[in-house]
Motif scaffolding. Structure first.
Motif, PDB file in Angstrom:
ATOM      1  N   TYR A 108      -3.406  -7.686   3.323  1.00 12.30           N
ATOM      2  CA  TYR A 108      -3.146  -8.496   2.135  1.00 12.30           C
ATOM      3  C   TYR A 108      -4.365  -8.569   1.222  1.00 12.30           C
ATOM      4  N   GLN A 109      -5.530  -8.259   1.755  1.00  6.94           N
ATOM      5  CA  GLN A 109      -6.740  -8.301   0.929  1.00  6.94           C
ATOM      6  C   GLN A 109      -6.661  -7.310  -0.227  1.00  6.94           C
ATOM      7  N   GLU A 110      -5.924  -6.207  -0.046  1.00  5.13           N
ATOM      8  CA  GLU A 110      -5.730  -5.249  -1.140  1.00  5.13           C
ATOM      9  C   GLU A 110      -5.115  -5.935  -2.361  1.00  5.13           C
ATOM     10  N   ILE A 111      -4.156  -6.811  -2.106  1.00  6.86           N
ATOM     11  CA  ILE A 111      -3.474  -7.522  -3.183  1.00  6.86           C
ATOM     12  C   ILE A 111      -4.417  -8.521  -3.838  1.00  6.86           C
ATOM     13  N   ILE A 112      -5.159  -9.251  -3.023  1.00  8.77           N
ATOM     14  CA  ILE A 112      -6.116 -10.227  -3.543  1.00  8.77           C
ATOM     15  C   ILE A 112      -7.154  -9.538  -4.422  1.00  8.77           C
ATOM     16  N   ASP A 113      -7.647  -8.388  -3.960  1.00  9.45           N
ATOM     17  CA  ASP A 113      -8.649  -7.646  -4.728  1.00  9.45           C
ATOM     18  C   ASP A 113      -8.091  -7.185  -6.076  1.00  9.45           C
ATOM     19  N   LEU A 114      -6.809  -6.790  -6.092  1.00  9.73           N
ATOM     20  CA  LEU A 114      -6.198  -6.359  -7.351  1.00  9.73           C
ATOM     21  C   LEU A 114      -6.103  -7.529  -8.322  1.00  9.73           C
ATOM     22  N   TYR A 115      -5.651  -8.682  -7.845  1.00 10.70           N
ATOM     23  CA  TYR A 115      -5.591  -9.866  -8.710  1.00 10.70           C
ATOM     24  C   TYR A 115      -6.951 -10.128  -9.367  1.00 10.70           C
ATOM     25  N   GLN A 116      -7.988 -10.127  -8.549  1.00 16.85           N
ATOM     26  CA  GLN A 116      -9.323 -10.445  -9.046  1.00 16.85           C
ATOM     27  C   GLN A 116      -9.814  -9.390 -10.028  1.00 16.85           C
ATOM     28  N   LYS A 117      -9.526  -8.128  -9.739  1.00 17.63           N
ATOM     29  CA  LYS A 117      -9.944  -7.029 -10.621  1.00 17.63           C
ATOM     30  C   LYS A 117      -9.312  -7.167 -12.005  1.00 17.63           C
ATOM     31  N   HIS A 142       0.807  -1.221   0.000  1.00 18.85           N
ATOM     32  CA  HIS A 142       0.000   0.000   0.000  1.00 18.85           C
ATOM     33  C   HIS A 142       0.845   1.279   0.000  1.00 18.85           C
ATOM     34  N   ASP A 143       2.165   1.149   0.114  1.00 17.37           N
ATOM     35  CA  ASP A 143       3.041   2.325   0.063  1.00 17.37           C
ATOM     36  C   ASP A 143       3.380   2.741  -1.376  1.00 17.37           C
ATOM     37  N   TYR A 144       2.957   1.941  -2.351  1.00 21.36           N
ATOM     38  CA  TYR A 144       3.319   2.192  -3.744  1.00 21.36           C
ATOM     39  C   TYR A 144       2.074   2.385  -4.611  1.00 21.36           C
ATOM     40  N   GLU A 145       2.260   3.093  -5.715  1.00 19.20           N
ATOM     41  CA  GLU A 145       1.175   3.276  -6.667  1.00 19.20           C
ATOM     42  C   GLU A 145       1.173   2.127  -7.682  1.00 19.20           C
ATOM     43  N   ILE A 146      -0.035   1.789  -8.131  1.00 20.22           N
ATOM     44  CA  ILE A 146      -0.159   0.780  -9.176  1.00 20.22           C
ATOM     45  C   ILE A 146       0.375   1.367 -10.485  1.00 20.22           C
ATOM     46  N   SER A 147       1.172   0.597 -11.203  1.00 20.22           N
ATOM     47  CA  SER A 147       1.766   1.061 -12.457  1.00 20.22           C
ATOM     48  C   SER A 147       0.770   0.891 -13.603  1.00 20.22           C
ATOM     49  N   GLU A 148       0.336   2.000 -14.173  1.00 18.14           N
ATOM     50  CA  GLU A 148      -0.556   1.942 -15.322  1.00 18.14           C
ATOM     51  C   GLU A 148       0.166   1.338 -16.529  1.00 18.14           C
ATOM     52  N   ARG A 149       1.468   1.553 -16.587  1.00 15.81           N
ATOM     53  CA  ARG A 149       2.256   0.991 -17.695  1.00 15.81           C
ATOM     54  C   ARG A 149       2.228  -0.530 -17.663  1.00 15.81           C
ATOM     55  N   TYR A 150       2.435  -1.092 -16.485  1.00 14.39           N
ATOM     56  CA  TYR A 150       2.438  -2.545 -16.391  1.00 14.39           C
ATOM     57  C   TYR A 150       1.041  -3.119 -16.610  1.00 14.39           C
TER      58      TYR A 150
END
Length: 437
Positions: A264-273, A220-228
């Motif tokens: 860790y749910q933040e990560i799980i939610d991103l995977y699913q999204k 949660h300390d980092y921004e999601i990379s739109e490039r990736y």
């Protein structure tokens, strides 16, 4: 001699000199070199694995072959990001038509981390792609913000550190039969081994019950990379164009590493999204139910990577489940995976890890646990650097030892932790050791 011929001759001589310099100055004795050589000479590949080190260390083609009845190949590389994966798959599609591409995803694939600024992760891909338009487009995108010179001319990377001694050692390696014939045994005396088709088996493992303190980045300390994210989409489109189904598999993580993330749910939610947006099947082995796939400490050798033993167990479980999916079986995901990280924590009567920290007047044990777990601690001491141990405190709720209470000659301290609710269960113990000055 005409000007045109002079230019041609100059270019030929320059290329020859650069090739000679690369050969003498650049040590490219890597697993990735062998992997790409095998890829270019492979029999038809039905399934390709892509991703970073938690792919080339976790997905065993031999085991996947047995379960799927297909020929699989591991294209994982160190710190591989979605843009790297995209160009690797473009290269594969030039000569192969895999039915499936299995992407071993993890949270850092979506983040712009400092570790990705190290161009070595790009060198080990660019250097071994055959000359082509795809190779040089990749080279431009990979090195344009780093160093195009060092990226495209390997000899320049270590020019300042070169000496006659280093040149001799590089030439000694490159003259060996093992190097010239792409043999598997690359590093003598290593605690890991290349087993073919991109898979690296680690002989290291975490001693059971001795995970210790786990450290690392906080998602949660980092921004999601739109490039990736955009390259994830381009990869899906590339696979669709070639009639290849893209599948996401999340390799397991130690419980302690997941708890480190705080949410860790933040990560799980991103995977699913991402999986939903790309319409890709997702198999989250980080949420495995223990009755289906229990992650033991010795299945790993650090906070993210599996031991060879763990990789084989995971490959077998994952391949069998993906096989069911490929065959069109109706899967009840709740029998394999928890629906959320909260559910995993609620159902985990475990101490995930314990570690010792020095305080001003003593030593304190810290631990991470499943929800509802009350840890108790036992301390032992040694005066011969761990050869023999003596009891200092039986299991209790006290987590601190004062320096004044340590016996004379004590030079090592060990703590054990386990859930108070399961005081008779030794399987749930965790430990850590600390050498004292």
């Amino acid at each position: 001699m005409g000007s045109f011929l002079r230019i041609i001759l100059f270019v030929m001589i320059l290329c020859l000199l650069l090739k000679t310099a690369d050969y003498c100055l650049y040590n490219d004795n890597t697993y990735t070199r062998v992997m790409f050589h095998e890829m270019y000479h492979s029999e038809p590949i039905d399934v390709a694995f892509i991703g970073s080190s938690n792919v080339y260390r976790h997905f065993s083609p031999e085991i996947w072959d047995e379960s799927l009845g297909m020929h699989t190949f591991n294209l994982g590389t160190s710190s591989q990001t979605p843009d790297d994966a995209y160009y690797i798959m473009k290269e594969l599609f030039k000569s192969q038509s895999p039915k499936y591409c299995i992407y071993g995803i993890n949270a850092i694939l979506f983040l712009e981390l400092d570790t990705y600024k190290n161009p070595v992760k790009n060198y080990i891909i660019f250097d071994y792609l055959k000359p082509s338009f795809n190779k040089y487009v990749y080279g431009y995108t990979a090195f344009k913000d780093k160093s195009l010179l060092n990226g495209w001319i390997p000899a320049t990377r270590n020019m300042k550190k070169s000496s006659l001694k280093t040149i001799k050692s590089i030439l000694d390696i490159k003259r060996t039969e093992a190097y010239q014939t792409y043999q598997y045994k690359i590093y003598e005396g290593s605690d890991e081994e290349y087993q073919g088709r991109g898979f690296v088996y680690s002989n290291k493992q975490t001693a059971n019950g001795a995970v210790g303190k786990v450290s690392g980045y906080l998602f949660h300390d980092y921004e999601i990379s739109e490039r990736y994210l955009s390259y994830m989409k381009r990869l899906k489109e590339l696979c669709d164009e070639n009639g290849t189904e893209l599948i996401f598999v999340v390799p397991p993580l130690p419980y302690a590493s997941m708890k480190l993330q705080e949410d860790y749910q933040e990560i799980i939610d991103l995977y699913q999204k991402v999986a939903d947006e790309l319409e890709v099947a997702l198999f989250p082995f980080d949420l495995s139910r223990p009755e289906y796939f229990l992650m033991d400490d010795d299945d790993f050798y650090d906070g993210a990577h599996m031991s060879g033993k763990g990789a084989e167990r995971f490959s077998r479980a994952a391949a069998e489940l993906v096989k069911k999916y490929i065959d069109g079986e109706e899967l009840d995901e709740s029998s394999f995976f928890y629906s959320s990280y909260q559910e995993l924590l609620d159902d985990s009567p475990r101490v995930f890890n314990v570690w010792l920290e020095e305080t001003e007047d003593g030593y304190r044990a810290q631990s991470l646990c499943g929800n509802g777990v009350s840890p108790v601690y036992s301390f032992q001491w040694s005066d011969d650097r761990g050869e023999t141990w003596h009891m200092l405190q039986e299991y209790s709720g006290n987590s601190q030892i004062m320096k004044e209470n340590l016996p004379d000659g004590c030079n090592m301290l060990m703590v054990w932790a386990k859930p108070k609710e399961l005081s008779g269960e030794t399987d749930y113990q965790q430990c850590d050791r600390m050498e004292l000055e």
